[in-house]
Design a protein around this motif. Sequence first.
Motif, PDB file in Angstrom:
ATOM      1  N   ILE A 132       6.202 -37.094 -42.393  1.00 24.09           N
ATOM      2  CA  ILE A 132       6.921 -35.830 -42.578  1.00 24.09           C
ATOM      3  C   ILE A 132       6.104 -34.727 -41.918  1.00 24.09           C
ATOM      4  O   ILE A 132       4.874 -34.679 -42.062  1.00 24.09           O
ATOM      5  N   CYS A 133       6.767 -33.853 -41.207  1.00 26.92           N
ATOM      6  CA  CYS A 133       6.116 -32.731 -40.534  1.00 26.92           C
ATOM      7  C   CYS A 133       5.338 -31.899 -41.557  1.00 26.92           C
ATOM      8  O   CYS A 133       5.872 -31.546 -42.614  1.00 26.92           O
ATOM      9  N   GLU A 134       4.108 -31.587 -41.232  1.00 32.47           N
ATOM     10  CA  GLU A 134       3.267 -30.815 -42.146  1.00 32.47           C
ATOM     11  C   GLU A 134       3.062 -29.372 -41.675  1.00 32.47           C
ATOM     12  O   GLU A 134       2.275 -28.639 -42.264  1.00 32.47           O
ATOM     13  N   ARG A 163      12.897 -35.061 -40.016  1.00 37.18           N
ATOM     14  CA  ARG A 163      11.794 -34.745 -40.934  1.00 37.18           C
ATOM     15  C   ARG A 163      10.456 -34.792 -40.221  1.00 37.18           C
ATOM     16  O   ARG A 163       9.515 -34.106 -40.613  1.00 37.18           O
ATOM     17  N   PRO A 166       9.620 -28.450 -39.907  1.00 35.47           N
ATOM     18  CA  PRO A 166       8.943 -28.178 -41.184  1.00 35.47           C
ATOM     19  C   PRO A 166       9.906 -28.341 -42.370  1.00 35.47           C
ATOM     20  O   PRO A 166      11.098 -28.052 -42.273  1.00 35.47           O
ATOM     21  N   ARG A 167       9.366 -28.797 -43.469  1.00 38.00           N
ATOM     22  CA  ARG A 167      10.150 -29.048 -44.680  1.00 38.00           C
ATOM     23  C   ARG A 167      10.949 -27.818 -45.122  1.00 38.00           C
ATOM     24  O   ARG A 167      12.112 -27.930 -45.492  1.00 38.00           O
ATOM     25  N   THR A 168      10.345 -26.649 -45.079  1.00 38.06           N
ATOM     26  CA  THR A 168      11.024 -25.427 -45.505  1.00 38.06           C
ATOM     27  C   THR A 168      12.279 -25.169 -44.678  1.00 38.06           C
ATOM     28  O   THR A 168      13.303 -24.753 -45.207  1.00 38.06           O
ATOM     29  N   LEU A 173      14.094 -27.468 -43.044  1.00 38.49           N
ATOM     30  CA  LEU A 173      15.092 -28.477 -43.403  1.00 38.49           C
ATOM     31  C   LEU A 173      15.743 -28.169 -44.752  1.00 38.49           C
ATOM     32  O   LEU A 173      16.951 -28.323 -44.909  1.00 38.49           O
ATOM     33  N   THR A 174      14.942 -27.709 -45.687  1.00 35.53           N
ATOM     34  CA  THR A 174      15.484 -27.361 -47.004  1.00 35.53           C
ATOM     35  C   THR A 174      16.487 -26.223 -46.881  1.00 35.53           C
ATOM     36  O   THR A 174      17.583 -26.278 -47.457  1.00 35.53           O
ATOM     37  N   LEU A 207      17.983 -39.448 -47.883  1.00 38.41           N
ATOM     38  CA  LEU A 207      16.726 -38.923 -48.424  1.00 38.41           C
ATOM     39  C   LEU A 207      16.166 -39.840 -49.509  1.00 38.41           C
ATOM     40  O   LEU A 207      14.962 -40.074 -49.563  1.00 38.41           O
ATOM     41  N   ASN A 213      12.584 -41.585 -49.188  1.00 37.10           N
ATOM     42  CA  ASN A 213      11.560 -41.299 -50.202  1.00 37.10           C
ATOM     43  C   ASN A 213      11.117 -42.552 -50.948  1.00 37.10           C
ATOM     44  O   ASN A 213      10.040 -42.565 -51.545  1.00 37.10           O
TER      45      ASN A 213
END
Length: 79
Positions: free
Chosen positions: A11-13, A46, A50-52, A54-55, A73, A77
Amino acid sequence: MIPAENARLPICELEATTEWLTSETIQYVVECINDCENVQMLAHLRYMFPRTVLTEASRYIKGQQRQNLRLWLTQLNNQ
């Protein structure tokens, strides 16, 4: 570096900068999510975004694609 085809993608950090959170960028990511056809395509998103981001983009996903997104997802996960 491009991961091997069947390798689990990390996952991208990256932290989402203000450029990532513009309406144009979010709309682009929404389009990318809507174009996903399977769990592997979502894994690539993903890996890239960045997670933010995508959210935030996922809030605009509707109907069957939203159901697909939830299923994919869960699969990602649980890997």
